[in-house]
Write an enzyme that holds these catalytic residues in place. Structure first.
Site, mmCIF file in Angstrom:
data_model
loop_
_atom_site.group_PDB
_atom_site.id
_atom_site.type_symbol
_atom_site.label_atom_id
_atom_site.label_comp_id
_atom_site.label_asym_id
_atom_site.label_seq_id
_atom_site.Cartn_x
_atom_site.Cartn_y
_atom_site.Cartn_z
ATOM 1 C CE1 TYR A 58 -4.232 1.713 0.563
ATOM 2 C CE2 TYR A 58 -2.729 3.309 1.539
ATOM 3 C CZ TYR A 58 -3.971 2.999 1.016
ATOM 4 O OH TYR A 58 -4.942 3.961 0.936
ATOM 5 C CG PHE B 248 -7.352 15.902 -24.942
ATOM 6 C CD1 PHE B 248 -7.485 15.440 -26.237
ATOM 7 C CD2 PHE B 248 -7.789 15.100 -23.898
ATOM 8 C CE1 PHE B 248 -8.027 14.184 -26.483
ATOM 9 C CE2 PHE B 248 -8.328 13.842 -24.133
ATOM 10 C CZ PHE B 248 -8.451 13.389 -25.427
ATOM 11 C CG ASP B 249 -11.991 16.040 -26.422
ATOM 12 O OD1 ASP B 249 -11.110 16.614 -27.085
ATOM 13 O OD2 ASP B 249 -12.680 15.109 -26.859
ATOM 14 C CG ASP C 283 -2.311 17.211 -21.964
ATOM 15 O OD1 ASP C 283 -1.918 16.057 -21.723
ATOM 16 O OD2 ASP C 283 -3.470 17.470 -22.334
ATOM 17 C CB ALA D 152 -0.920 12.294 -23.862
ATOM 18 C CE LYS E 216 -4.291 9.093 -25.092
ATOM 19 N NZ LYS E 216 -4.663 10.223 -24.253
ATOM 20 C CG HIS F 188 -19.149 10.986 -29.748
ATOM 21 N ND1 HIS F 188 -19.254 12.110 -28.959
ATOM 22 C CD2 HIS F 188 -18.019 10.374 -29.352
ATOM 23 C CE1 HIS F 188 -18.233 12.155 -28.136
ATOM 24 N NE2 HIS F 188 -17.464 11.109 -28.344
HETATM 25 C C1 LIG Z 1 -5.705 11.009 -23.779
HETATM 26 C C2 LIG Z 1 -5.371 12.383 -23.427
HETATM 27 C C3 LIG Z 1 -5.745 12.938 -22.195
HETATM 28 C C4 LIG Z 1 -6.614 12.207 -21.192
HETATM 29 O O1 LIG Z 1 -6.041 11.027 -20.765
HETATM 30 P P1 LIG Z 1 -6.858 9.708 -20.381
HETATM 31 O O2 LIG Z 1 -5.789 8.757 -20.013
HETATM 32 O O3 LIG Z 1 -7.660 9.286 -21.571
HETATM 33 O O4 LIG Z 1 -7.745 10.068 -19.218
HETATM 34 C C5 LIG Z 1 -5.337 14.234 -21.924
HETATM 35 N N1 LIG Z 1 -4.632 14.949 -22.818
HETATM 36 C C6 LIG Z 1 -4.265 14.445 -24.013
HETATM 37 C C7 LIG Z 1 -3.461 15.270 -24.952
HETATM 38 C C8 LIG Z 1 -4.631 13.150 -24.355
HETATM 39 O O5 LIG Z 1 -4.290 12.672 -25.566
#
Ligand SMILES: *Cc1c(COP(=O)(O)O)cnc(C)c1O
Length: 458
Positions: free
Chosen positions: A72, A124-125, A215, A217, A258, A450
């Site tokens: 833990y 990103f969304d 960000d 990813a 990613k 969607h």
């Molecule tokens: C996928 C992604 C996220 C969110 O990550 P999740 O692991 O899907 O929650 C944030 N920013 C970017 C640029 C991404 O491609």
């Protein structure tokens, strides 16, 4: 003489995929109400829905899974991940999270207040949603070229420094908790940000005393583009480029699904101890104790190994060049794709592909469904269905672009699969004039339609 690139790995385990018939697929997609999200994965031959969490792990990663320490508190796997992240990024303070949006939730809970402005490059969304949920305002400062899909620019994810400086200059420092730079810029189609731009953005942030977070990813794919396209970096290793990039910032949010080369996971890494202390309050509430934060020990171990593998040139070359190989094949066949090709996906331009289908009948969706029916290939619509209705008028919003995204999972498919996808699209393209009608909606939820929308053929 230069030799061609090839995958720096061979295949140890294979997973069978089922090659269905056209008749089966016509039945399945009808039963799925022409929504590709409702298909079972077993009904898909080549799945290009997303590159998120769909990659293949290496034998070294699987070995580290077996060594996972599930304690833990203070697990060895956490230490391995923390040390790896610090070595690669230079950020000493690590907070694991269950995935990227978990990292956003934790960090933004600590930093974003109502009325705050968060400048960035096409957030990103989920990033945008986490800012807006706290009544903050994402301010898009991307260069104008990013919106022109026919124009070539090597770094379409770049920030327009004038736009950014205007926001920084015209607002009080307390209203701007940080700037967020997305590398590569997913929303712009996986387009990279140049090192020169990162350096200049960092300079502006320091001038105005605002922290810069990445960000991150697809930070490794971004570094690959810097090495290939920015002359000063041609002889630098990917790890050197990555380290320089992170040196310009104060921390990062990571979706490990990613460039972490794992199927689930994420983290926050920070330079500043005080910010770390603020953020861990929320990680304990939302994710888990600070040394696991929503991840199993074995998953942290696999991620540590994955980060090292993802920052090797030979891997990145085979990964990004495979995406570009599919892009080039499609261009040779005259299939309309968005330019330039980004790091993780191909975007089919449905406005040029099937202009004969009226927009009100969801032409990009019609193309995505056709791609499934003809070849068993699953992509995703990024067009009128995804754009949802206007919240006030409840009318369909028609975005400028109607796209079908084909995202390529990492280390999963061979170039033969890419050839197959290209041939399927060529067949559809050759008979495109016969496509005159699309779909109408028979059920939709109020937002994010969607995922669950149901359609019927007109
Ligand atoms: C996928 C992604 C996220 C969110 O990550 P999740 O692991 O899907 O929650 C944030 N920013 C970017 C640029 C991404 O491609």
């Amino acid at each position: 003489m230069e030799l061609p690139y090839a995958e720096p790995y061979k295949i140890k385990t294979v997973e069978k995929i089922y090659r269905s018939t056209r008749e089966q697929r016509e039945k399945w997609i009808r039963e799925a109400k022409y929504n590709l999200f409702k298909l079972k994965s077993s009904q898909v031959f080549i799945d290009l829905l997303t590159d998120s969490g769909t990659g293949a792990m290496s034998d070294e990663q699987w070995a580290e899974m077996m060594r996972g320490d599930e304690s833990y508190a203070g697990s060895r796997s956490y230490e391995l991940l923390r040390d790896t992240v610090e070595r690669i990024t230079g950020y000493p303070h690590l907070i694991p999270t269950h995935q990227g949006r978990g990292a956003e939730n934790v960090l933004f809970s600590a930093l974003v207040k109502e009325g705050d402005l968060i400048p960035g490059n096409m957030h990103f969304d989920t990033t945008k949603a986490h800012i807006e949920f706290r009544k903050g305002i994402p301010v898009d400062c991307t260069i104008d070229e990013a919106y022109d899909t026919e124009h070539y620019h090597p770094f379409k994810g770049n920030v327009d420094l004038n736009k950014l400086e205007k926001v920084l200059k015209e607002n009080p420092r307390e209203k701007i908790p940080f700037v967020i730079l997305t590398v590569t810029c997913n929303t712009a189609g996986g387009q990279p940000v140049s090192m020169e731009n990162i350096r200049q953005v960092s300079g502006l942030c320091r001038k105005y005393g605002v922290p810069l977070y990445f960000d991150a990813a697809r930070f490794a794919e971004n570094a690959y583009f810097i090495k290939k396209r920015e002359r000063a970096y041609k002889d630098k290793s990917i790890k050197e480029i990555v380290r320089e990039m992170f040196d310009y910032g104060d921390g990062m949010l990571m979706s490990a699904k990613k460039d972490g080369l794992v199927n689930i996971g994420g983290f926050i890494a920070l330079r500043n101890l005080e910010t770390y202390r603020k953020a861990i309050v929320y990680s304990i509430m939302f994710e888990g104790f600070i040394t696991y934060g929503g991840m199993a020990g074995r998953d942290m171990g696999a991620l540590a190994v994955g980060l090292d593998e993802a920052t090797e040139f030979d891997y990145l070359e085979s990964r990004v060049e495979q995406v570009h190989y599919l892009g080039r094949r499609l261009m040779e066949l005259d299939v309309p794709v968005q330019q330039p090709i980004g790091g993780h996906a191909i975007y089919l331009d449905a406005n040029r592909f099937v202009p004969t289908i009226p927009r009100e009948q969801f032409r990009a969706q019609a193309l995505a469904v056709e791609l499934y029916i003809v070849g068993g290939v699953r992509g995703v619509e990024i067009g009128t269905i995804m754009a949802d209705r206007d919240p006030v008028t409840r009318k369909n919003r028609y975005p400028k672009l109607e796209l079908v995204r084909l995202a390529i999972p990492r280390r999963v498919y061979t170039d033969n699969h890419m050839n197959y996808v290209a041939e399927v699209l060529k067949q559809i393209y050759d008979t495109r004039h016969e496509a005159k009608t699309g779909y109408r909606i028979v059920y939709e939820p109020p937002i994010l339609r969607h995922f669950t929308v149901e359609l019927e053929k007109i």
